[in-house]
Structures are given as structure tokens and as C-alpha cells.
Design an enzyme around this catalytic site. Structure first.
Site, mmCIF file in Angstrom:
data_model
loop_
_atom_site.group_PDB
_atom_site.id
_atom_site.type_symbol
_atom_site.label_atom_id
_atom_site.label_comp_id
_atom_site.label_asym_id
_atom_site.label_seq_id
_atom_site.Cartn_x
_atom_site.Cartn_y
_atom_site.Cartn_z
ATOM 1 N N ALA A 122 44.863 7.907 16.978
ATOM 2 C CA ALA A 122 45.435 8.765 18.031
ATOM 3 C C ALA A 122 44.592 8.951 19.278
ATOM 4 O O ALA A 122 45.145 9.256 20.342
ATOM 5 C CB ALA A 122 45.759 10.135 17.439
ATOM 6 N N ALA A 123 43.258 8.843 19.189
ATOM 7 C CA ALA A 123 42.429 9.215 20.346
ATOM 8 C C ALA A 123 42.526 8.177 21.470
ATOM 9 O O ALA A 123 42.630 6.988 21.181
ATOM 10 C CB ALA A 123 40.972 9.344 19.919
ATOM 11 N N PRO A 124 42.522 8.634 22.716
ATOM 12 C CA PRO A 124 42.345 10.021 23.170
ATOM 13 C C PRO A 124 43.621 10.864 23.191
ATOM 14 O O PRO A 124 43.587 12.014 23.613
ATOM 15 C CB PRO A 124 41.791 9.859 24.580
ATOM 16 C CG PRO A 124 42.340 8.540 25.042
ATOM 17 C CD PRO A 124 42.448 7.665 23.825
ATOM 18 N N GLY A 125 44.752 10.313 22.755
ATOM 19 C CA GLY A 125 45.928 11.168 22.610
ATOM 20 C C GLY A 125 47.168 10.726 23.378
ATOM 21 O O GLY A 125 48.198 11.399 23.347
ATOM 22 N N LYS A 127 49.530 8.393 23.011
ATOM 23 C CA LYS A 127 50.828 8.155 22.353
ATOM 24 C C LYS A 127 51.397 9.469 21.800
ATOM 25 O O LYS A 127 52.614 9.668 21.809
ATOM 26 C CB LYS A 127 50.694 7.105 21.231
ATOM 27 C CG LYS A 127 50.171 5.763 21.695
ATOM 28 C CD LYS A 127 51.083 5.102 22.695
ATOM 29 C CE LYS A 127 50.537 3.773 23.197
ATOM 30 N NZ LYS A 127 49.200 3.786 23.788
ATOM 31 N N GLU A 144 42.288 10.501 13.873
ATOM 32 C CA GLU A 144 41.338 9.595 14.521
ATOM 33 C C GLU A 144 40.081 9.491 13.658
ATOM 34 O O GLU A 144 39.497 10.505 13.279
ATOM 35 C CB GLU A 144 41.006 10.123 15.927
ATOM 36 C CG GLU A 144 39.889 9.392 16.637
ATOM 37 C CD GLU A 144 40.126 7.891 16.793
ATOM 38 O OE1 GLU A 144 41.218 7.479 17.219
ATOM 39 O OE2 GLU A 144 39.200 7.111 16.461
ATOM 40 N N ASP A 188 48.949 2.638 16.919
ATOM 41 C CA ASP A 188 48.519 2.029 18.180
ATOM 42 C C ASP A 188 47.147 1.439 17.871
ATOM 43 O O ASP A 188 46.118 2.084 18.051
ATOM 44 C CB ASP A 188 48.450 3.139 19.247
ATOM 45 C CG ASP A 188 48.230 2.594 20.639
ATOM 46 O OD1 ASP A 188 48.669 1.457 20.917
ATOM 47 O OD2 ASP A 188 47.614 3.310 21.448
ATOM 48 N N CYS A 241 47.341 -3.432 22.881
ATOM 49 C CA CYS A 241 47.243 -3.738 24.319
ATOM 50 C C CYS A 241 46.595 -5.111 24.477
ATOM 51 O O CYS A 241 45.729 -5.301 25.313
ATOM 52 C CB CYS A 241 46.489 -2.641 25.069
ATOM 53 S SG CYS A 241 44.785 -2.441 24.549
HETATM 54 C C1 LIG Z 1 44.088 1.676 20.995
HETATM 55 S S1 LIG Z 1 43.104 3.018 20.507
HETATM 56 C C2 LIG Z 1 44.273 4.325 20.352
HETATM 57 C C3 LIG Z 1 44.740 4.880 21.679
HETATM 58 C C4 LIG Z 1 45.630 6.101 21.513
HETATM 59 N N1 LIG Z 1 46.740 5.818 20.619
HETATM 60 C C5 LIG Z 1 46.177 6.584 22.818
HETATM 61 O O1 LIG Z 1 47.314 6.207 23.186
HETATM 62 O O2 LIG Z 1 45.495 7.359 23.497
HETATM 63 C C6 LIG Z 1 42.789 2.646 18.820
HETATM 64 C C7 LIG Z 1 42.079 3.739 18.060
HETATM 65 O O3 LIG Z 1 41.920 3.294 16.708
HETATM 66 C C8 LIG Z 1 40.676 3.769 16.211
HETATM 67 N N2 LIG Z 1 40.212 2.875 15.138
HETATM 68 C C9 LIG Z 1 39.235 1.947 15.167
HETATM 69 N N3 LIG Z 1 39.122 1.341 13.967
HETATM 70 C C10 LIG Z 1 40.027 1.892 13.153
HETATM 71 C C11 LIG Z 1 40.378 1.694 11.794
HETATM 72 N N4 LIG Z 1 39.785 0.766 11.048
HETATM 73 N N5 LIG Z 1 41.370 2.460 11.297
HETATM 74 C C12 LIG Z 1 42.006 3.366 12.051
HETATM 75 N N6 LIG Z 1 41.711 3.605 13.348
HETATM 76 C C13 LIG Z 1 40.735 2.870 13.890
HETATM 77 C C14 LIG Z 1 39.769 3.764 17.412
HETATM 78 O O4 LIG Z 1 38.719 4.702 17.234
HETATM 79 C C15 LIG Z 1 40.712 4.111 18.559
HETATM 80 O O5 LIG Z 1 40.656 5.476 18.855
#
Ligand SMILES: C[S@@+](CC[C@H](N)C(=O)[O-])C[C@H]1O[C@@H](n2cnc3c(N)ncnc32)[C@H](O)[C@@H]1O
Length: 308
Positions: A122-125, A127, A144, A188, A241
Site C-alpha cells: 500500500a505505501a505510500p497510499g 491506490k 505495507e 500494486d 508500473c
Molecule cells: C509499487 S509500490 C506500491 C505503491 C502504492 N500501492 C501506491 O499506490 O502508493 C510496491 C510496494 O510493495 C512493497 N513490497 C516490496 N516487497 C514486497 C513483498 N515481497 N511483499 C509485499 N510487498 C512488498 C514495497 O515496500 C512498496 O511499498
């Protein structure tokens, strides 16, 4: 860059265009966008704090060129900086990539409002904010795994007043074993982030086969856990992305083959972006489409026995 590095980079770009099965003209457009690095575009998503009928205090682009744009999203005119207004500091809107908003448009085809939702990465939020802009959040979990990023997620959720939201920190496998079910799960996924190049952000190695393969493996793992938490008749929105089919169409195809009971849903508002690389509905935005740096999404639905 040294000659050898330039050659390696050109080969990687060429390989990506081949994997995407792009015509010459489209390959040229993609590579132009990657080299120019100026395809990024911002949008603002109204938060639950923004009252009904709210309009931001700056000029926005005409929505008619973006028919898929969710109602509570605006695109600031170019040159405008939406973070310099008091409304931003007050959490009335959240600034997000336009391409992320495009992904969020897939939520427009949900047949009903989810009662329980989980944003697994979810981070930084962004979606979660987009979801809140389109449906009422009844019981939402923003999860997250990264502690520092979770802090930012918490701040954003508080500032923008995300209602009925708990912030969690479970790994995907822990969710998979949790016995919890959700009507909607957003994945995401972490990815190679090839679209960053089109925003002028350096992302060394993002085109390399090993980087793509490593990310695809992690994405399959995340999804294998996530699908276990989708309630019968519920939905999972997978997004990245990045451009490489191995992290996109092939990950989704793998999950549908391996798990069964899931099908990909048509998203009528994104019909113009339907991928040419799969025989199921999934959508890809490329930088030359004029809606930001690009992305991929696929909305999966879990069968319900009552469907018959
Ligand atoms: C593309 S970013 C998410 C962006 C967020 N959905 C937004 O729209 O603001 C992917 C996220 O997945 C987390 N992540 C990294 N490895 C992961 C894992 N193995 N399992 C779950 N989440 C993971 C990262 O820390 C990151 O915050």
C-alpha cells in the site's frame, strides 16, 4: 556512458521492444520516451476530506481526453504545482501519477462496493486513496511490509482522513495463512519500474533479464498468497508500473493456470488499452498514449459457487 555500457543498454532496449512485439513506429516512440524522460504527469485525487462538489484551487486539464478518469480525480495544467496550496497541506487531495490513476480506473467496473478491502502493497497510499475516491471504505486494510514506507502510509492516511482503515504490516505469505477474506484485494506489486525511465528517474538495471526475472518471481509469490484471501465472487486488481510482459501478462497467466477458479474481467472504460499480448482481458498503458509514463493492470474475479 562508456561505449560498452551504451551497447548493453541498447541491446536491453531492443530486447524489451521485441518482447513487447512492438511495430517499428511504436518501438521508436517507446525508446524516445525512455530517452527524453519527460512522460510523467501528475494528477490529484480528492480525499475523503474534500466535500462533495469540491474543486481544487488551480486550473485543470480538460477531462474529455481522459474518459476513463475517475470522477474525483483532476489533472493539473502543466506547469502547475499542486503541492503549493493550503488545500494540499490540509489533506483535501493527494498527488499521484496520472498512470496510477489510469490503473485505478479499473475499479470502475466492480459490480458492487466492496465491504472488506485489502491494499496488500500500500505505501505510500496512492491506490488506497484512489479506491476511497471511488467507493465508500467500509472496512479497509492498508498493508505495507517496509517499516519506513509504512510510516509515510500512516501519515498520508491520517492527513487525508481515510475512513475505517487499519494499517498492517504482514508479509503476503502471512496474509495467505491468515484465514481472512476480502471482497477486493489490490496488489500494486513491487516491480522493475521500467516506466521510471520515462519520468526521467534513473533506474539502473531495470531492463536486464535478471532484474525482470527476479521481480516476476516475487510477483508470482505475492499473488499466490493474495488469491487465497479473495472471497468467493470477490476481485483482485493486479498492477505494476513496468512494461515487460514477464512481470505482467505472464504473471497473471501463471496465476490463472496454477490456481483455477479465477478469470480476468473486462474493464470497458479501458477497452482502448487492451493488451495485445494475452488472450484474456488485461490492459497496458504506454508512454506514447499521453497519460503518463505507463503501467499495466488486470482485474481478476474469483468464481462463486452461486454463479451457476
Ligand atoms: C509499487 S509500490 C506500491 C505503491 C502504492 N500501492 C501506491 O499506490 O502508493 C510496491 C510496494 O510493495 C512493497 N513490497 C516490496 N516487497 C514486497 C513483498 N515481497 N511483499 C509485499 N510487498 C512488498 C514495497 O515496500 C512498496 O511499498
Amino acid at each position: 556512458m562508456h561505449d560498452e555500457a551504451l551497447r548493453t543498454s541498447a541491446r536491453a532496449e531492443q530486447r524489451l521492444c521485441e518482447r513487447l512485439r512492438l511495430e517499428t513506429e511504436q518501438s521508436e516512440a517507446l525508446l524516445r520516451a525512455m530517452h527524453a524522460g519527460n512522460a510523467g504527469r501528475q494528477a490529484v485525487v480528492f480525499s475523503p476530506r474534500a466535500p462533495r462538489g469540491y474543486e481544487p484551487p488551480f486550473a485543470c486539464a480538460d477531462r474529455t481526453s481522459f474518459p476513463w478518469l475517475p470522477t474525483r480525480v483532476r489533472i493539473p495544467e502543466s506547469g502547475e504545482n499542486p503541492t503549493r496550496y493550503a488545500d494540499y497541506a490540509a489533506g483535501l487531495y493527494y498527488v499521484l501519477d496520472l498512470s496510477s490513476c489510469w490503473v485505478g480506473a479499473a475499479l470502475s467496473s466492480l459490480p458492487q462496493e466492496p465491504q472488506r478491502s485489502l491494499d496488500m502493497c500500500a505505501a505510500p497510499g496512492g491506490k488506497s486513496m484512489l479506491l476511497a475516491a471511488q467507493v465508500e471504505l467500509h472496512d479497509h486494510t492498508a498493508n505495507e511490509v517496509n517499516a519506513a514506507r509504512r510510516g509515510i502510509l500512516r501519515q498520508n492516511a491520517e492527513l487525508c482522513g481515510l475512513p475505517n482503515t487499519r494499517i498492517m504490516s504482514l508479509r503476503p505469505d502471512q496474509w495467505g495463512n491468515s484465514g481472512e477474506f476480502f471482497d477486493l484485494i489490490l496488489v500494486d506489486a513491487p516491480c522493475s519500474g521500467q516506466s521510471l525511465l520515462c519520468k526521467g528517474v534513473k533506474n539502473p538495471g531495470c531492463l536486464s533479464s535478471s532484474m525482470v526475472r527476479g521481480n516476476a518471481k516475487r510477483q508470482r509469490g505475492i499473488l499466490l498468497s493474495a488469491v487465497r484471501c479473495v472471497a468467493p465472487g470477490g476481485h483482485l486488481l493486479y498492477s505494476t508500473c513496468t512494461y515487460d510482459p514477464e512481470e505482467n501478462e505472464r504473471v497473471v497467466a501463471y496465476i490463472m493456470r496454477r490456481i483455477g477458479g479465477f478469470s480476468a474481467c473486462e474493464v470497458p472504460s479501458l477497452a482502448a488499452y487492451r493488451t495485445w499480448l494475452a488472450d484474456f482481458p488485461a490492459y497496458r498503458l504506454m508512454p506514447h498514449h499521453g497519460a503518463g509514463a505507463g503501467g499495466f493492470c488486470c482485474l481478476l474475479r474469483r468464481e462463486n459457487k452461486e454463479d451457476d
